[in-house]
Motif scaffolding. Structure first.
Motif, PDB file in Angstrom:
ATOM      1  N   LYS A  61       0.833  -1.201   0.000  1.00 54.98           N
ATOM      2  CA  LYS A  61       0.000   0.000   0.000  1.00 54.98           C
ATOM      3  C   LYS A  61       0.872   1.258   0.000  1.00 54.98           C
ATOM      4  CE  LYS A  61      -2.588   0.963   3.620  1.00 54.98           C
ATOM      5  NZ  LYS A  61      -3.676   0.949   4.602  1.00 54.98           N
ATOM      6  N   ARG A  62       1.924   1.274   0.808  1.00 58.39           N
ATOM      7  CA  ARG A  62       2.839   2.417   0.850  1.00 58.39           C
ATOM      8  C   ARG A  62       3.534   2.575  -0.496  1.00 58.39           C
ATOM      9  NH1 ARG A  62       6.784   0.801   3.875  1.00 58.39           N
ATOM     10  NH2 ARG A  62       5.652   0.898   5.821  1.00 58.39           N
ATOM     11  N   TRP A  63       3.971   1.453  -1.079  1.00 59.90           N
ATOM     12  CA  TRP A  63       4.637   1.509  -2.382  1.00 59.90           C
ATOM     13  C   TRP A  63       3.695   2.108  -3.433  1.00 59.90           C
ATOM     14  CZ3 TRP A  63       3.377  -0.723  -7.056  1.00 59.90           C
ATOM     15  CH2 TRP A  63       4.349  -0.629  -8.049  1.00 59.90           C
ATOM     16  N   GLY A  64       2.433   1.686  -3.425  1.00 56.88           N
ATOM     17  CA  GLY A  64       1.465   2.204  -4.388  1.00 56.88           C
ATOM     18  C   GLY A  64       1.226   3.691  -4.217  1.00 56.88           C
ATOM     19  N   ARG A  65       1.134   4.134  -2.973  1.00 56.80           N
ATOM     20  CA  ARG A  65       0.896   5.558  -2.715  1.00 56.80           C
ATOM     21  C   ARG A  65       2.077   6.413  -3.145  1.00 56.80           C
ATOM     22  NH1 ARG A  65      -1.910   4.754   2.504  1.00 56.80           N
ATOM     23  NH2 ARG A  65      -4.091   4.911   1.921  1.00 56.80           N
ATOM     24  N   LEU A  66       3.286   5.945  -2.885  1.00 55.68           N
ATOM     25  CA  LEU A  66       4.468   6.743  -3.194  1.00 55.68           C
ATOM     26  C   LEU A  66       4.844   6.696  -4.669  1.00 55.68           C
ATOM     27  CD1 LEU A  66       6.689   5.972  -0.094  1.00 55.68           C
ATOM     28  CD2 LEU A  66       5.267   7.966  -0.527  1.00 55.68           C
ATOM     29  N   ASN A  67       4.474   5.636  -5.360  1.00 54.61           N
ATOM     30  CA  ASN A  67       4.831   5.518  -6.772  1.00 54.61           C
ATOM     31  C   ASN A  67       3.707   5.885  -7.717  1.00 54.61           C
ATOM     32  OD1 ASN A  67       7.590   4.606  -6.618  1.00 54.61           O
ATOM     33  ND2 ASN A  67       6.748   2.802  -5.626  1.00 54.61           N
ATOM     34  N   SER A  68       2.557   6.234  -7.186  1.00 52.23           N
ATOM     35  CA  SER A  68       1.443   6.639  -8.025  1.00 52.23           C
ATOM     36  C   SER A  68       0.586   7.681  -7.307  1.00 52.23           C
ATOM     37  CB  SER A  68       0.601   5.417  -8.388  1.00 52.23           C
ATOM     38  OG  SER A  68      -0.461   5.800  -9.224  1.00 52.23           O
ATOM     39  N   PRO A  69       1.185   8.837  -6.983  1.00 45.83           N
ATOM     40  CA  PRO A  69       0.401   9.851  -6.270  1.00 45.83           C
ATOM     41  C   PRO A  69      -0.573  10.569  -7.209  1.00 45.83           C
ATOM     42  CG  PRO A  69       2.564  10.701  -6.749  1.00 45.83           C
ATOM     43  CD  PRO A  69       2.547   9.266  -7.208  1.00 45.83           C
ATOM     44  N   TRP A  70      -1.774  10.747  -6.742  1.00 46.69           N
ATOM     45  CA  TRP A  70      -2.763  11.505  -7.493  1.00 46.69           C
ATOM     46  C   TRP A  70      -2.858  12.873  -6.872  1.00 46.69           C
ATOM     47  CZ3 TRP A  70      -7.402   7.742  -8.626  1.00 46.69           C
ATOM     48  CH2 TRP A  70      -6.955   6.735  -9.484  1.00 46.69           C
ATOM     49  N   ALA A  71      -2.784  13.891  -7.705  1.00 51.02           N
ATOM     50  CA  ALA A  71      -2.726  15.268  -7.218  1.00 51.02           C
ATOM     51  C   ALA A  71      -4.003  16.021  -7.541  1.00 51.02           C
ATOM     52  CB  ALA A  71      -1.531  15.981  -7.841  1.00 51.02           C
ATOM     53  N   LEU A  72      -4.353  16.900  -6.652  1.00 56.02           N
ATOM     54  CA  LEU A  72      -5.478  17.813  -6.842  1.00 56.02           C
ATOM     55  C   LEU A  72      -4.922  19.219  -6.786  1.00 56.02           C
ATOM     56  CD1 LEU A  72      -8.591  18.349  -6.936  1.00 56.02           C
ATOM     57  CD2 LEU A  72      -8.470  18.501  -4.453  1.00 56.02           C
TER      58      LEU A  72
ATOM     59  N   SER B 162     -11.132  15.162  -8.026  1.00 54.87           N
ATOM     60  CA  SER B 162     -11.888  15.014  -6.788  1.00 54.87           C
ATOM     61  C   SER B 162     -10.945  14.891  -5.597  1.00 54.87           C
ATOM     62  CB  SER B 162     -12.768  13.767  -6.876  1.00 54.87           C
ATOM     63  OG  SER B 162     -13.309  13.464  -5.616  1.00 54.87           O
ATOM     64  N   PRO B 163     -11.218  15.625  -4.512  1.00 49.97           N
ATOM     65  CA  PRO B 163     -10.363  15.486  -3.330  1.00 49.97           C
ATOM     66  C   PRO B 163     -10.458  14.107  -2.689  1.00 49.97           C
ATOM     67  CG  PRO B 163     -12.193  16.967  -2.876  1.00 49.97           C
ATOM     68  CD  PRO B 163     -12.240  16.636  -4.324  1.00 49.97           C
ATOM     69  N   ARG B 164     -11.525  13.395  -2.935  1.00 48.99           N
ATOM     70  CA  ARG B 164     -11.694  12.062  -2.344  1.00 48.99           C
ATOM     71  C   ARG B 164     -10.756  11.029  -2.971  1.00 48.99           C
ATOM     72  NH1 ARG B 164     -16.325  12.661   0.761  1.00 48.99           N
ATOM     73  NH2 ARG B 164     -17.660  14.348   0.059  1.00 48.99           N
ATOM     74  N   HIS B 165     -10.209  11.336  -4.147  1.00 48.66           N
ATOM     75  CA  HIS B 165      -9.303  10.415  -4.818  1.00 48.66           C
ATOM     76  C   HIS B 165      -7.853  10.894  -4.793  1.00 48.66           C
ATOM     77  CE1 HIS B 165     -13.146   9.431  -7.158  1.00 48.66           C
ATOM     78  NE2 HIS B 165     -12.961   8.493  -6.263  1.00 48.66           N
ATOM     79  N   ALA B 166      -7.605  12.084  -4.273  1.00 50.79           N
ATOM     80  CA  ALA B 166      -6.271  12.678  -4.340  1.00 50.79           C
ATOM     81  C   ALA B 166      -5.446  12.356  -3.108  1.00 50.79           C
ATOM     82  CB  ALA B 166      -6.389  14.184  -4.511  1.00 50.79           C
ATOM     83  N   ASP B 167      -4.136  12.233  -3.320  1.00 50.88           N
ATOM     84  CA  ASP B 167      -3.174  12.026  -2.237  1.00 50.88           C
ATOM     85  C   ASP B 167      -2.423  13.317  -1.914  1.00 50.88           C
ATOM     86  OD1 ASP B 167      -3.574   9.164  -2.219  1.00 50.88           O
ATOM     87  OD2 ASP B 167      -2.409   9.121  -4.075  1.00 50.88           O
ATOM     88  N   VAL B 168      -2.195  14.145  -2.945  1.00 51.96           N
ATOM     89  CA  VAL B 168      -1.395  15.363  -2.803  1.00 51.96           C
ATOM     90  C   VAL B 168      -2.243  16.552  -3.227  1.00 51.96           C
ATOM     91  CG1 VAL B 168       0.702  16.546  -3.562  1.00 51.96           C
ATOM     92  CG2 VAL B 168       0.693  14.062  -3.362  1.00 51.96           C
ATOM     93  N   LEU B 169      -2.262  17.578  -2.383  1.00 56.05           N
ATOM     94  CA  LEU B 169      -2.983  18.812  -2.689  1.00 56.05           C
ATOM     95  C   LEU B 169      -1.963  19.863  -3.101  1.00 56.05           C
ATOM     96  CD1 LEU B 169      -5.621  20.447  -2.708  1.00 56.05           C
ATOM     97  CD2 LEU B 169      -5.239  20.915  -0.283  1.00 56.05           C
ATOM     98  N   LEU B 170      -2.035  20.309  -4.359  1.00 57.42           N
ATOM     99  CA  LEU B 170      -1.143  21.338  -4.879  1.00 57.42           C
ATOM    100  C   LEU B 170      -1.856  22.676  -4.747  1.00 57.42           C
ATOM    101  CD1 LEU B 170      -0.076  19.584  -8.206  1.00 57.42           C
ATOM    102  CD2 LEU B 170       1.096  19.511  -6.000  1.00 57.42           C
TER     103      LEU B 170
END
Length: 161
Positions: A16-27, A61-69
């Motif tokens: 799960k950590r690997w997926g989050r760090l290697n595929s961040p979704w940004a808003l 959508s903020p519900r799908h994002a990991d990083v807020l720009l």
């Protein structure tokens, strides 16, 4: 029995950590800037800079994002929206302040309708200075944020290779 269950849980957490760090979704959220930083963020998403090679994908959508720009100083009008968007994001969530205005308020610092930088309202994990920052700086800031989130063992392993 307990040891194998703990191993499975640790393995799932690692994946799960690997997926989050290697595929961040940004808003991307503009809190009231002049749009210079917004244009540079959009330039960063073009094929010329190709941030998708790092797995970074712009999300609506903020519900799908990991990083807020975030760009711009926080205005009184955007304050509640920023808090609502931040609350809708799932944990762990990361905030990146992009541009001089997002860091300190910039040229809008003492205006009647601005509250200051992003960190006056929500916690910020990475700061990318500039007016506006170049796409290379934005990519570098996001990659450094993601690499700093990796466990110490993985960082040391990458340094030795």
């Amino acid at each position: 029995m307990d040891g194998s269950r703990n191993h499975v849980i640790r393995t799932l957490e690692t994946v799960k950590r690997w997926g989050r760090l290697n595929s961040p979704w940004a808003l991307h959220f503009n809190t009231g800037s002049c749009n210079g930083c917004d244009i540079e963020i959009l330039a960063t998403l073009t094929p010329r800079y190709d941030v998708e090679r790092f797995g970074i994908k712009l999300q609506g959508s903020p519900r799908h994002a990991d990083v807020l720009l975030c760009t711009g100083p926080v205005t009184r009008q955007a304050h509640d929206r920023l808090l609502r968007i931040y609350a809708q994001m799932h944990e762990p969530k990361y905030v990146v302040a992009i541009g001089s205005c997002a860091l300190s308020g910039g040229v809008f610092a003492d205006c009647y309708n601005t509250l200051g930088g992003i960190d006056q309202v929500i916690p910020v994990d990475a700061y990318i200075p500039g007016c506006p920052p170049r796409p290379e700086a934005i990519i570098d800031g996001i990659v450094k944020l993601l690499s700093s989130l990796q466990p110490v063992e993985l960082q040391m392993e990458k340094e030795t290779v």
